[in-house]
Design an enzyme around this catalytic site. Structure first.
Site, PDB file in Angstrom:
ATOM      1  N   SER A   1      32.199  53.680  44.757  1.00 20.20           N
ATOM      2  CA  SER A   1      33.089  52.745  45.438  1.00 20.20           C
ATOM      3  C   SER A   1      33.228  53.157  46.885  1.00 20.20           C
ATOM      4  O   SER A   1      33.306  54.356  47.198  1.00 20.20           O
ATOM      5  CB  SER A   1      34.468  52.741  44.773  1.00 20.20           C
ATOM      6  OG  SER A   1      35.439  52.123  45.593  1.00 20.20           O
TER       7      SER A   1
ATOM      8  N   TYR B   1      41.178  57.038  41.497  1.00 17.67           N
ATOM      9  CA  TYR B   1      39.904  56.321  41.414  1.00 17.67           C
ATOM     10  C   TYR B   1      38.988  56.748  42.559  1.00 17.67           C
ATOM     11  O   TYR B   1      37.818  57.097  42.342  1.00 17.67           O
ATOM     12  CB  TYR B   1      40.194  54.823  41.484  1.00 17.67           C
ATOM     13  CG  TYR B   1      38.997  53.919  41.344  1.00 17.67           C
ATOM     14  CD1 TYR B   1      38.588  53.473  40.090  1.00 17.67           C
ATOM     15  CD2 TYR B   1      38.291  53.477  42.458  1.00 17.67           C
ATOM     16  CE1 TYR B   1      37.493  52.612  39.958  1.00 17.67           C
ATOM     17  CE2 TYR B   1      37.202  52.621  42.334  1.00 17.67           C
ATOM     18  CZ  TYR B   1      36.809  52.201  41.088  1.00 17.67           C
ATOM     19  OH  TYR B   1      35.733  51.360  40.953  1.00 17.67           O
TER      20      TYR B   1
ATOM     21  N   LYS C   1      35.402  58.878  42.490  1.00 21.53           N
ATOM     22  CA  LYS C   1      34.185  58.320  43.072  1.00 21.53           C
ATOM     23  C   LYS C   1      33.607  59.255  44.137  1.00 21.53           C
ATOM     24  O   LYS C   1      32.378  59.359  44.283  1.00 21.53           O
ATOM     25  CB  LYS C   1      34.463  56.937  43.660  1.00 21.53           C
ATOM     26  CG  LYS C   1      34.866  55.892  42.626  1.00 21.53           C
ATOM     27  CD  LYS C   1      33.769  55.653  41.596  1.00 21.53           C
ATOM     28  CE  LYS C   1      34.114  54.560  40.621  1.00 21.53           C
ATOM     29  NZ  LYS C   1      33.037  54.276  39.662  1.00 21.53           N
TER      30      LYS C   1
ATOM     31  N   THR D   1      35.704  40.856  40.258  1.00 25.24           N
ATOM     32  CA  THR D   1      35.463  41.153  38.855  1.00 25.24           C
ATOM     33  C   THR D   1      36.778  41.143  38.086  1.00 25.24           C
ATOM     34  O   THR D   1      37.858  41.249  38.677  1.00 25.24           O
ATOM     35  CB  THR D   1      34.813  42.539  38.700  1.00 25.24           C
ATOM     36  OG1 THR D   1      35.739  43.539  39.144  1.00 25.24           O
ATOM     37  CG2 THR D   1      33.526  42.638  39.516  1.00 25.24           C
TER      38      THR D   1
END
Length: 332
Positions: A190, A216, A220, A251
């Site tokens: 990401s 997150y 990554k 998404t």
């Protein structure tokens, strides 16, 4: 090797400005100069694994790889959701006159015991058939609102994005090693990792105020920094490792985990197919791209733009030792 034909200055400017580069705008501008799309049928007879393939980028990737002729194994936690993805992919390819070769596999990538069961069982099936594994796409992702732990007690994002993928790939090396011309592993990272340094002293995020988006991004960052090391570890098996980021794609995961972000940016978010483009390109283009690098929109990108996020070799070695111990891998 890159997939871009010209306008390097514009490409770099789009990347640095973030909003145009990561959005649908960047994809539309860059694709005009791309060359070397994977040839139709380029994955015919080859086998691919895509984790998190029940929707979003994973489903778009599975569709792309199946369109190129691959036998695609959709690795998911929920077989019900996977069946819906299989139906959508099959229907799309049927309209194009292509037979979809799809199989559903069950595995919780955050649970190392589940990963071992899947990888060992799947590897044994391939060995009995004399089959190779040509492509692995590690796309499964999570972004929890609160600190959550995996079955083994690890923070959920690092378990899902780092520990599970590393263990799965290591266990699948015999099958990957049988791939003619070498296998390819793609880690879907990401652009958010640019905001975080490698969490050397606290990979499990046990200290400070927990925020899911930060966890997150940290996980990554770990993915991307480990890619050169993993490339060296798996090189003897003919396996190249790539990391990439898909830009801002619209998404189901973004809609559920980042509703405010989606509300503000949805008019410029990429379709999942655009986000998956570089994944497919890395998996199928010839000649094979050089492993050990970080990609976005078919171009190698810097791993840091600020000195505060640059990892030293000692930092990477420390994180690797933690990953190796957490997954019980041998130190080779």
């Amino acid at each position: 090797m890159t997939g871009k034909g010209s306008d390097t200055g514009l490409d770099r400017l789009l990347d640095r400005l973030v909003v145009p580069g990561y959005s649908a705008i960047g994809h539309r501008l860059r694709r005009r100069h791309w060359v070397g799309d994977p040839a139709p049928g380029s994955l015919a007879g080859k086998r691919a694994v895509v984790t998190g393939a029940g929707g979003g980028l994973g489903e778009a990737t599975a569709l792309d790889l199946a369109r190129l002729g691959a036998i695609v194994h959709l690795v998911v936690r929920s077989q019900g959701r996977a069946r819906e993805a299989v139906e959508r992919i099959t229907a799309t390819l049927r309209e194009e006159g292509i037979e979809a070769l799809l199989e559903v596999e069950e595995c919780d990538v955050s649970d190392l015991d589940s990963v071992r069961r899947f990888a060992v069982g799947f590897g044994e099936r391939l060995e009995r058939d004399g089959s190779a594994l040509d492509v692995v796409v590690h796309n499964a992702g999570v972004l929890p609102a609160e600190r959550t732990t995996s079955a083994q007690g690890h923070e959920l994002t690092v378990a899902t994005h780092v520990l599970g993928p590393v263990l799965m790939t290591d266990l699948l090396l015999p099958a990957l090693g049988r791939a003619a011309g070498g296998a390819r592993v793609v880690l879907v990272a990401s652009g958010g990792m640019y905001t975080q340094a490698l969490p050397v002293g606290d990979p499990d995020f046990t200290q400070g105020e927990y925020r899911g988006a930060v966890a997150y991004a940290r996980s990554k960052r770990m993915q991307v920094e480990l890619v050169p090391l993993l490339t060296e570890r798996w090189r003897a098996h003919g396996t190249a490792v790539h990391a990439m980021h898909p830009g801002w794609a619209d998404t189901p995961g973004v809609a559920s985990a980042l509703p405010a972000f989606r509300l503000v940016t949805r008019v410029v978010l990429r379709a999942p197919a655009a986000g998956a483009d570089t994944i497919t390109w890395l998996a199928a283009t010839e000649p094979a791209p050089t492993g050990g690098q970080f990609w976005h929109d078919r171009e190698v990108r810097p791993t840091s733009y600020r000195s505060a996020t640059v990892a030293t070799p000692a930092d990477v070695a420390t994180i690797w030792e933690w990953v190796r111990e957490a997954t019980a891998l041998d130190p080779r």
